[in-house]
Design a protein around this motif. Structure first.
Motif, short mmCIF file in Angstrom:
data_model
loop_
_atom_site.label_atom_id
_atom_site.label_comp_id
_atom_site.label_asym_id
_atom_site.label_seq_id
_atom_site.Cartn_x
_atom_site.Cartn_y
_atom_site.Cartn_z
N LYS A 219 -49.27 20.33 10.37
CA LYS A 219 -49.93 21.09 11.37
C LYS A 219 -49.42 20.06 12.67
O LYS A 219 -49.13 20.65 13.78
CB LYS A 219 -51.48 20.97 11.37
CG LYS A 219 -52.05 21.70 12.58
CD LYS A 219 -53.65 21.65 12.43
CE LYS A 219 -54.32 22.17 13.77
NZ LYS A 219 -55.72 22.09 13.63
N GLY A 220 -49.49 19.01 12.59
CA GLY A 220 -49.06 17.92 13.54
C GLY A 220 -47.65 18.30 13.95
O GLY A 220 -47.39 18.09 15.01
N LEU B 84 -44.56 21.41 21.61
CA LEU B 84 -45.01 20.96 22.55
C LEU B 84 -46.50 21.29 22.97
O LEU B 84 -46.90 21.15 24.08
CB LEU B 84 -44.30 21.07 24.03
CG LEU B 84 -42.73 20.57 23.65
CD1 LEU B 84 -41.83 21.09 24.94
CD2 LEU B 84 -42.34 19.33 23.34
N ASN B 85 -47.37 21.45 22.02
CA ASN B 85 -48.39 21.55 22.08
C ASN B 85 -49.62 20.70 21.73
O ASN B 85 -50.06 20.45 20.66
CB ASN B 85 -48.95 22.84 21.21
CG ASN B 85 -50.55 23.20 21.28
OD1 ASN B 85 -51.07 22.85 22.37
ND2 ASN B 85 -51.09 24.08 20.30
N PHE B 86 -49.48 19.47 22.56
CA PHE B 86 -50.09 18.34 22.34
C PHE B 86 -50.45 17.46 23.64
O PHE B 86 -49.96 17.88 24.48
CB PHE B 86 -49.28 17.31 21.20
CG PHE B 86 -48.07 16.85 21.77
CD1 PHE B 86 -48.12 15.71 22.72
CD2 PHE B 86 -47.18 17.61 21.65
CE1 PHE B 86 -46.76 15.29 23.18
CE2 PHE B 86 -45.61 17.15 22.07
CZ PHE B 86 -45.73 15.97 22.90
#
Length: 87
Positions: free
Chosen positions: A68-69, A76-78
Motif C-alpha cells: 500500500k505504501g 504521489l499520494n502521500f
C-alpha cells in the motif's frame, strides 16, 4: 560470494571470521570434497538481517502495508512532515 576450501578456511579461521565481520565482504562459501557438505559462513549481523527480512516477507499483514505504501508513493499520494524529536 567468495568460495574457499575447508582446509584453507580451517588454516586461516581467524582471518576469515574477521573478513565476514569487519569488511562487509558478505558470506563465504566453504567447500569440501563432497559438494553437499559445503557451508556458508556469514556475520551474525547479516544473519539477523536476513531472518528479519524473512519474517517481514512471510507476514501478510506487514506486506499488505508495504505494498500500500509503495502504491501511494508511486501515485504521489502521500504527505511529508518533519520528524518530531523527543528530548
Amino acid at each position: 560470494m567468495e568460495s574457499i576450501t575447508y582446509s584453507n578456511f580451517r588454516k586461516d579461521l581467524t582471518t576469515y571470521i574477521k573478513k565476514v565481520n569487519d569488511e562487509a565482504s558478505g558470506p563465504i562459501i566453504v567447500t569440501s570434497d563432497n559438494a553437499e557438505d559445503a557451508i556458508v559462513v556469514m556475520s551474525k549481523r547479516d544473519y539477523d538481517s536476513m531472518q528479519e527480512t524473512m519474517r517481514v516477507l512471510s507476514n501478510s499483514y506487514l506486506m499488505k502495508k508495504v505494498r500500500k505504501g509503495d502504491e501511494q508513493f508511486e501515485s504521489l499520494n502521500f504527505k511529508t512532515h518533519e520528524l518530531i524529536e523527543i528530548d
